[in-house]
Motif scaffolding. Structure first.
Motif, PDB file in Angstrom:
ATOM      1  N   MET A   1       4.460 -29.711 -10.100  1.00  0.00           N
ATOM      2  CA  MET A   1       4.166 -30.967 -10.817  1.00  0.00           C
ATOM      3  C   MET A   1       2.644 -31.126 -10.950  1.00  0.00           C
ATOM      4  N   ASN A   2       2.203 -31.398 -12.180  1.00  0.00           N
ATOM      5  CA  ASN A   2       0.785 -31.558 -12.454  1.00  0.00           C
ATOM      6  C   ASN A   2       0.469 -32.986 -12.889  1.00  0.00           C
ATOM      7  N   ILE A   3      -0.765 -33.381 -12.650  1.00  0.00           N
ATOM      8  CA  ILE A   3      -1.242 -34.657 -13.189  1.00  0.00           C
ATOM      9  C   ILE A   3      -2.057 -34.343 -14.437  1.00  0.00           C
ATOM     10  N   ASP A   4      -1.782 -35.115 -15.487  1.00  0.00           N
ATOM     11  CA  ASP A   4      -2.560 -34.982 -16.705  1.00  0.00           C
ATOM     12  C   ASP A   4      -3.994 -35.444 -16.394  1.00  0.00           C
ATOM     13  N   ALA A   5      -4.934 -34.525 -16.398  1.00  0.00           N
ATOM     14  CA  ALA A   5      -6.283 -34.857 -15.922  1.00  0.00           C
ATOM     15  C   ALA A   5      -7.321 -34.098 -16.724  1.00  0.00           C
ATOM     16  N   LYS A   6      -8.578 -34.513 -16.536  1.00  0.00           N
ATOM     17  CA  LYS A   6      -9.696 -33.755 -17.107  1.00  0.00           C
ATOM     18  C   LYS A   6     -10.314 -32.932 -15.987  1.00  0.00           C
ATOM     19  N   PRO A   7     -10.728 -31.698 -16.188  1.00  0.00           N
ATOM     20  CA  PRO A   7     -10.764 -30.985 -17.473  1.00  0.00           C
ATOM     21  C   PRO A   7      -9.471 -30.239 -17.782  1.00  0.00           C
ATOM     22  N   TYR A   8      -8.547 -30.164 -16.833  1.00  0.00           N
ATOM     23  CA  TYR A   8      -7.238 -29.540 -17.082  1.00  0.00           C
ATOM     24  C   TYR A   8      -6.281 -30.079 -16.028  1.00  0.00           C
ATOM     25  N   PRO A   9      -4.970 -29.851 -16.173  1.00  0.00           N
ATOM     26  CA  PRO A   9      -4.020 -30.485 -15.254  1.00  0.00           C
ATOM     27  C   PRO A   9      -4.325 -30.200 -13.782  1.00  0.00           C
TER      28      PRO A   9
END
Ligand code: C5J
Length: 224
Positions: A1-9
Motif C-alpha cells: 500500500m502506497n500513499i499518494d505523495a510527492k515526489p513519488y508514492p
C-alpha cells in the motif's frame, strides 16, 4: 500500500510507522509566547490544529507510536546557548517573564502542548533544547526500541523545527513524510519553499502529502 505523495508514492512498511508532532505548544501558537515575542502573527499557525487533531486521533486508533516534542530549556538556562538567547532585537527573550510564564522554559504554562493535542499516557513527550528533535534528546533510542523505520511529521514551524527534525531523521536513515496541511509557518512562502525542497531532487529529504491521502492510506493499510 502506497500513499499518494510527492515526489513519488510513499511505500508503507509492514510494521506501524510513528507520528512525530513538533512543538504544538502555547509558546508558538498563542499570543504572549516566544513566537509573538519575535514579532510573528501567531494566529496563522492555529489553522492546522484541527488537521493535527484528526491525524493524532487516527494514529491513536491504529496504535501508532506517537511522539510529541516541545522546544524547552531548563529553568537555569544551562542548555540554552547564549547565542540563541541573545539572537534578535526583541524586548523579551528566552527565559524572560511573559504573560504565560517564562518564555520557552520547561514546566511553564506557555511551554505546555495545547489542550486539544495533549499527550495521553503511553505517548512520549520530549523536551528538546534545539530546533532538531534528535539533538540532546532520547528520540533515536525511543525509535530504535520500537523498531520504527518510517516517520510522519507535522507541527510547527515548517521551516525551522519541523524541517530541522526531518533532516536529522533523514540523515539517520528514517523514511520521512511531512503532512502538508498539518504543518504551518509564520511565513507562507517559507512553508511552500520547505515542502518543495523536501521532495526536490527525488525526495532528497523525504516525501510530502496531504492529510487526506495519509489518513486514508494508513486506515486501509493498518486498520482492522
Ligand atoms: C522556532 C520551532 N521557530 N518550533 N521553533 O523557533 O519551529
Amino acid at each position: 500500500m502506497n500513499i499518494d505523495a510527492k515526489p513519488y508514492p510513499f511505500e508503507l512498511p509492514e510494521t506501524l510507522p510513528a507520528l512525530i508532532i513538533i512543538d504544538m505548544q502555547r509558546d508558538f501558537v498563542e499570543q504572549g509566547g516566544f513566537g509573538s515575542s519575535l514579532g510573528n502573527d501567531v494566529t496563522l499557525l492555529l489553522k492546522i490544529v484541527p488537521v493535527v487533531e484528526r491525524i493524532l486521533q487516527v494514529a491513536r486508533d491504529l496504535g501508532m507510536l506517537v511522539i510529541h516534542t516541545r522546544e524547552a530549556h531548563k529553568a537555569d538556562l544551562s542548555d540554552c546557548p547564549e547565542s540563541k538567547r541573545m539572537r534578535g532585537q526583541c524586548a523579551v527573550r528566552i527565559g524572560d517573564q511573559g504573560p504565560m510564564g517564562r518564555l520557552l522554559i520547561d514546566g511553564e504554562p506557555g511551554n505546555e502542548i495545547i489542550d486539544t493535542l495533549k499527550p495521553l499516557p503511553g505517548e512520549y513527550e520530549i523536551a528538546k533544547p534545539g530546533k532538531g528533535a534528535f539533538y540532546a534528546t532520547a528520540l533515536q533510542d525511543i525509535l530504535s526500541e520500537h523498531d520504527i523505520t518510517h516517520l510522519f511529521f507535522c507541527g510547527v514551524t515548517t521551516e525551522v523545527c519541523v524541517q530541522t527534525s526531518m533532516r536529522e531523521a533523514n540523515d539517520r536513515g528514517y523514511e520521512c513524510l511531512l503532512i502538508e496541511d498539518a504543518t504551518e509557518s509564520y511565513f507562507p512562502d517559507f512553508k511552500q519553499a520547505t515542502l518543495d525542497m523536501i521532495s526536490a531532487q527525488g525526495g532528497i529529504v523525504g516525501w510530502t502529502s496531504p492529510s487526506e491521502s495519509v489518513i486514508s492510506a494508513l486506515k486501509s493499510r493498518y486498520g482492522q
